[in-house]
Scaffold this motif. Structure first.
Motif, PDB file in Angstrom:
ATOM      1  N   SER A   6       0.821  -1.208   0.000  1.00  0.00           N
ATOM      2  CA  SER A   6       0.000   0.000   0.000  1.00  0.00           C
ATOM      3  C   SER A   6       0.862   1.268   0.000  1.00  0.00           C
ATOM      4  O   SER A   6       0.332   2.367  -0.041  1.00  0.00           O
ATOM      5  N   THR A   7       2.163   1.111   0.070  1.00  0.00           N
ATOM      6  CA  THR A   7       3.062   2.251  -0.149  1.00  0.00           C
ATOM      7  C   THR A   7       4.267   1.730  -0.926  1.00  0.00           C
ATOM      8  O   THR A   7       4.461   0.526  -1.068  1.00  0.00           O
ATOM      9  N   TYR A   8       5.079   2.666  -1.383  1.00  0.00           N
ATOM     10  CA  TYR A   8       6.316   2.304  -2.061  1.00  0.00           C
ATOM     11  C   TYR A   8       7.373   1.821  -1.079  1.00  0.00           C
ATOM     12  O   TYR A   8       8.358   1.207  -1.446  1.00  0.00           O
ATOM     13  N   ALA A   9       7.198   2.205   0.192  1.00  0.00           N
ATOM     14  CA  ALA A   9       8.211   1.909   1.205  1.00  0.00           C
ATOM     15  C   ALA A   9       8.402   0.403   1.343  1.00  0.00           C
ATOM     16  O   ALA A   9       7.450  -0.361   1.229  1.00  0.00           O
ATOM     17  N   LEU A  10       9.649   0.031   1.584  1.00  0.00           N
ATOM     18  CA  LEU A  10       9.943  -1.392   1.722  1.00  0.00           C
ATOM     19  C   LEU A  10       9.676  -1.802   3.175  1.00  0.00           C
ATOM     20  O   LEU A  10      10.574  -2.221   3.900  1.00  0.00           O
ATOM     21  N   LEU A  11       8.421  -1.640   3.574  1.00  0.00           N
ATOM     22  CA  LEU A  11       8.055  -1.853   4.975  1.00  0.00           C
ATOM     23  C   LEU A  11       8.432  -3.245   5.481  1.00  0.00           C
ATOM     24  O   LEU A  11       8.948  -3.398   6.580  1.00  0.00           O
ATOM     25  N   ASP A  12       8.183  -4.251   4.626  1.00  0.00           N
ATOM     26  CA  ASP A  12       8.407  -5.615   5.125  1.00  0.00           C
ATOM     27  C   ASP A  12       9.887  -5.971   5.258  1.00  0.00           C
ATOM     28  O   ASP A  12      10.236  -7.017   5.778  1.00  0.00           O
ATOM     29  N   GLN A  13      10.772  -5.087   4.771  1.00  0.00           N
ATOM     30  CA  GLN A  13      12.202  -5.381   4.945  1.00  0.00           C
ATOM     31  C   GLN A  13      12.736  -4.885   6.282  1.00  0.00           C
ATOM     32  O   GLN A  13      13.900  -5.068   6.595  1.00  0.00           O
ATOM     33  N   TYR A  14      11.900  -4.158   7.011  1.00  0.00           N
ATOM     34  CA  TYR A  14      12.395  -3.605   8.269  1.00  0.00           C
ATOM     35  C   TYR A  14      11.615  -4.118   9.459  1.00  0.00           C
ATOM     36  O   TYR A  14      10.420  -3.859   9.591  1.00  0.00           O
ATOM     37  N   GLU A  15      12.302  -4.874  10.275  1.00  0.00           N
ATOM     38  CA  GLU A  15      11.748  -5.333  11.546  1.00  0.00           C
ATOM     39  C   GLU A  15      12.853  -5.088  12.558  1.00  0.00           C
ATOM     40  O   GLU A  15      14.024  -5.370  12.285  1.00  0.00           O
ATOM     41  N   HIS A  16      12.491  -4.556  13.698  1.00  0.00           N
ATOM     42  CA  HIS A  16      13.538  -4.218  14.662  1.00  0.00           C
ATOM     43  C   HIS A  16      13.385  -5.023  15.940  1.00  0.00           C
ATOM     44  O   HIS A  16      12.281  -5.421  16.312  1.00  0.00           O
ATOM     45  N   LYS A  42       0.351  -8.272  20.256  1.00  0.00           N
ATOM     46  CA  LYS A  42       1.132  -9.460  19.873  1.00  0.00           C
ATOM     47  C   LYS A  42       2.312  -9.074  18.975  1.00  0.00           C
ATOM     48  O   LYS A  42       2.151  -8.297  18.045  1.00  0.00           O
ATOM     49  N   VAL A  43       3.477  -9.622  19.294  1.00  0.00           N
ATOM     50  CA  VAL A  43       4.673  -9.349  18.484  1.00  0.00           C
ATOM     51  C   VAL A  43       5.243 -10.675  17.991  1.00  0.00           C
ATOM     52  O   VAL A  43       5.280 -11.661  18.724  1.00  0.00           O
ATOM     53  N   LYS A  44       5.689 -10.623  16.742  1.00  0.00           N
ATOM     54  CA  LYS A  44       6.206 -11.834  16.098  1.00  0.00           C
ATOM     55  C   LYS A  44       7.503 -12.329  16.765  1.00  0.00           C
ATOM     56  O   LYS A  44       8.296 -11.518  17.242  1.00  0.00           O
ATOM     57  N   ARG A  45       7.703 -13.631  16.759  1.00  0.00           N
ATOM     58  CA  ARG A  45       8.973 -14.211  17.221  1.00  0.00           C
ATOM     59  C   ARG A  45       9.759 -14.686  16.004  1.00  0.00           C
ATOM     60  O   ARG A  45       9.169 -15.273  15.084  1.00  0.00           O
ATOM     61  N   ALA A  46      11.059 -14.492  16.045  1.00  0.00           N
ATOM     62  CA  ALA A  46      11.878 -14.868  14.887  1.00  0.00           C
ATOM     63  C   ALA A  46      11.829 -16.374  14.641  1.00  0.00           C
ATOM     64  O   ALA A  46      12.032 -16.823  13.528  1.00  0.00           O
ATOM     65  N   ASN A  47      11.560 -17.164  15.677  1.00  0.00           N
ATOM     66  CA  ASN A  47      11.589 -18.617  15.485  1.00  0.00           C
ATOM     67  C   ASN A  47      10.215 -19.208  15.174  1.00  0.00           C
ATOM     68  O   ASN A  47      10.034 -20.407  15.279  1.00  0.00           O
ATOM     69  N   ALA A  48       9.282 -18.357  14.793  1.00  0.00           N
ATOM     70  CA  ALA A  48       7.928 -18.869  14.519  1.00  0.00           C
ATOM     71  C   ALA A  48       7.969 -19.993  13.479  1.00  0.00           C
ATOM     72  O   ALA A  48       7.240 -20.974  13.599  1.00  0.00           O
ATOM     73  N   ASP A  49       8.838 -19.835  12.455  1.00  0.00           N
ATOM     74  CA  ASP A  49       8.907 -20.854  11.399  1.00  0.00           C
ATOM     75  C   ASP A  49       9.979 -21.903  11.690  1.00  0.00           C
ATOM     76  O   ASP A  49       9.953 -22.991  11.152  1.00  0.00           O
ATOM     77  N   ASN A  50      10.961 -21.511  12.485  1.00  0.00           N
ATOM     78  CA  ASN A  50      12.071 -22.417  12.742  1.00  0.00           C
ATOM     79  C   ASN A  50      12.318 -22.513  14.253  1.00  0.00           C
ATOM     80  O   ASN A  50      13.034 -21.702  14.831  1.00  0.00           O
ATOM     81  N   PRO A  51      11.736 -23.500  14.897  1.00  0.00           N
ATOM     82  CA  PRO A  51      11.792 -23.587  16.368  1.00  0.00           C
ATOM     83  C   PRO A  51      13.205 -23.681  16.921  1.00  0.00           C
ATOM     84  O   PRO A  51      13.418 -23.459  18.102  1.00  0.00           O
ATOM     85  N   LYS A  52      14.174 -24.014  16.047  1.00  0.00           N
ATOM     86  CA  LYS A  52      15.551 -24.162  16.555  1.00  0.00           C
ATOM     87  C   LYS A  52      16.253 -22.817  16.710  1.00  0.00           C
ATOM     88  O   LYS A  52      17.265 -22.696  17.391  1.00  0.00           O
ATOM     89  N   SER A  53      15.732 -21.799  16.028  1.00  0.00           N
ATOM     90  CA  SER A  53      16.393 -20.483  16.131  1.00  0.00           C
ATOM     91  C   SER A  53      15.940 -19.793  17.420  1.00  0.00           C
ATOM     92  O   SER A  53      14.899 -20.144  17.983  1.00  0.00           O
ATOM     93  N   ILE A  56      13.775 -14.547  19.306  1.00  0.00           N
ATOM     94  CA  ILE A  56      13.924 -13.082  19.347  1.00  0.00           C
ATOM     95  C   ILE A  56      12.627 -12.421  18.872  1.00  0.00           C
ATOM     96  O   ILE A  56      12.038 -12.857  17.884  1.00  0.00           O
ATOM     97  N   ARG A  57      12.220 -11.352  19.585  1.00  0.00           N
ATOM     98  CA  ARG A  57      11.012 -10.643  19.146  1.00  0.00           C
ATOM     99  C   ARG A  57      11.366  -9.692  18.014  1.00  0.00           C
ATOM    100  O   ARG A  57      12.376  -8.987  18.074  1.00  0.00           O
ATOM    101  N   LEU A  58      10.507  -9.648  17.005  1.00  0.00           N
ATOM    102  CA  LEU A  58      10.730  -8.743  15.875  1.00  0.00           C
ATOM    103  C   LEU A  58       9.520  -7.828  15.726  1.00  0.00           C
ATOM    104  O   LEU A  58       8.396  -8.304  15.548  1.00  0.00           O
TER     105      LEU A  58
END
Ligand SMILES: Nc1ncnc2c1ncn2[C@@H]1O[C@H](COP(=O)(O)OP(=O)(O)OP(=O)(O)O)[C@@H](O)[C@H]1O
Ligand SMILES: [Mg+2]
Length: 384
Positions: A6-16, A42-53, A56-58
């Motif tokens: 919905s914008t030109y910004a590369l929003l999905d490339q930035y998670e802190h 609710k905040v995403k966890r970096a290991n949501a797809d890979n339980p071994k990682s 970290i909250r993103l």
């Protein structure tokens, strides 16, 4: 179009990560952990797809603004003023970091807890770009770039102001249809610009009556509910990015401003632009002694380099404006032009870099000033 941005910004490339987000909100990591626990956001966890990682909250960018909003409500960090504090970023000189300052400040002040409306008053539409939009983009082009219709600029401040200048042909556009919220409902709002913005200059120049007071009138009418889809009273601060040259648009912005931020490049020409700005303010006040208040001037030294002798010369020149120079400065940094490539302010792409910390120190100074200003406006009880 499915999954179109919905914008030109590369929003999905930035998670802190938590540490960076705590820094952006100016709270400790523990405080942010408490917000996480209490708020239910609710905040995403970096290991949501890979339980071994590691877990970290993103935080994605809209989520960071959601926490800023949570903190605003919890700690009453808004202004609760009767009307927004109006800020113009202006100096009669090109390329002094006006737009960069407007963009970084719009984001930072919202993170501090203010509700911010940013207005792009320049036909170059650079603020529009920094906040994620490409002006003058057709529907077909948008589709080609994989962005949705929401990314298209469908109107500007000129669209909203022009009916005020000519009541007979007035067809008011619903402001909500052209307003942008690049970081979702909790982020700053933007009235964008495009190449048709020049129409406003002509419309003001050819109108009857006090031409320099058109923006004042617009803000007053908006607050009285007479501008469909926009009540500026919903915001704590309106921040306007001005064009670099003398124009009715720039003069109108000055006449409506409570505070003028003048970013100066540390070089002699910039200081000349400052004295032209001050003359402009004086001329306006002479023409409209009852309508134009003395705005507070805040000079922000920008592009500060390590050339010590030049800095010393410039400091000397700026000492002619006692009490007006901000206690912080912004260094020269290649990170600013780089962040333009992702259509995002540097604050959101590299939250931990030194230049962002400098804008954060300036935003802290401005946050306090805006709150003070709003408080005095409350006791004055004034409209514009
Ligand atoms: N502190 C800085 N160090 C280095 N480059 C910077 C800095 N601040 C801004 N810039 C870059 O300088 C260029 C001009 O900045 P900006 O567009 O903010 O100036 P402006 O005053 O709005 O210009 P204009 O008068 O054309 O509207 C941009 O490419 C921007 O990324
Ligand atoms: Mg600019």
């Amino acid at each position: 179009m499915e999954n179109a941005r919905s914008t030109y910004a590369l929003l999905d490339q930035y998670e802190h990560r938590l540490k960076a987000v705590a820094g952006l909100l100016n709270v400790t990591e523990n405080t942010l952990r408490n917000y996480l626990a209490e708020s239910g956001i609710k905040v995403k966890r970096a290991n949501a797809d890979n339980p071994k990682s590691p877990a970290i909250r993103l935080f994605d960018l809209p989520k960071i603004f959601e926490f800023a909003d949570y903190r605003r409500r919890k700690n009453s960090r808004g202004t609760e003023g009767k009307r927004p504090v109006v800020v113009a970023v202006e100096i009669i000189k090109g390329g002094t970091a006006k737009t960069t300052t407007t963009g970084e400040l719009a984001v930072q002040l919202q993170l501090f807890g203010l509700k911010v409306l940013a207005i792009d008053l320049d036909i170059q539409a650079n603020l529009t770009h920094i906040l994620g939009y490409e002006a003058d983009l057709s529907v077909e082009e948008a589709e080609k770039f994989g962005v949705s219709h929401a990314a298209i600029v469908t109107g500007t401040f000129a669209t909203l102001c022009k009916p005020l200048l000519d009541r007979r042909r007035a067809v008011s556009v619903d402001a909500e249809t052209l307003l942008k919220r690049p970081f979702g409902p909790f982020g700053p709002a933007l009235i964008p610009s495009d190449t048709f913005f020049g129409d406003l200059e002509i419309a003001i120049a050819t109108t009857q009556g006090p031409r320099e007071l058109t923006f004042q009138k617009f803000f007053r009418e908006s607050q009285e509910g007479r501008i469909p889809g926009l009540n500026v009273g919903d915001y704590d601060v309106v921040i306007m990015d001005c064009p670099p040259h003398v124009s009715f648009v720039a003069t109108n912005a000055i006449a409506a401003a409570d505070i003028i931020i003048a970013p100066v490049r540390m070089e002699a020409f910039s200081v000349k632009g400052l004295s032209k700005l001050i003359t402009e303010i004086e001329t306006l006040r002479e023409a409209y002694p009852n309508n134009v208040r003395q705005p507070e001037l805040v000079i922000l030294p920008a592009y500060y380099s390590i050339n010590l002798t030049r800095n010393a010369r410039m400091q000397d020149k700026l000492s002619q404006y006692p009490g007006c120079v901000a206690p912080t400065l912004i260094s020269q940094s290649e990170e600013f032009p780089k962040s333009l490539e992702s259509y995002l302010p540097l604050t959101l792409t590299k939250p931990r870099c030194e230049a962002v910390k400098q804008y954060q120190a300036f935003a802290d100074f401005m946050y306090k000033k805006i709150r003070e200003r709003a408080k005095s406006q409350k006791t004055e009880g004034t409209l514009l």
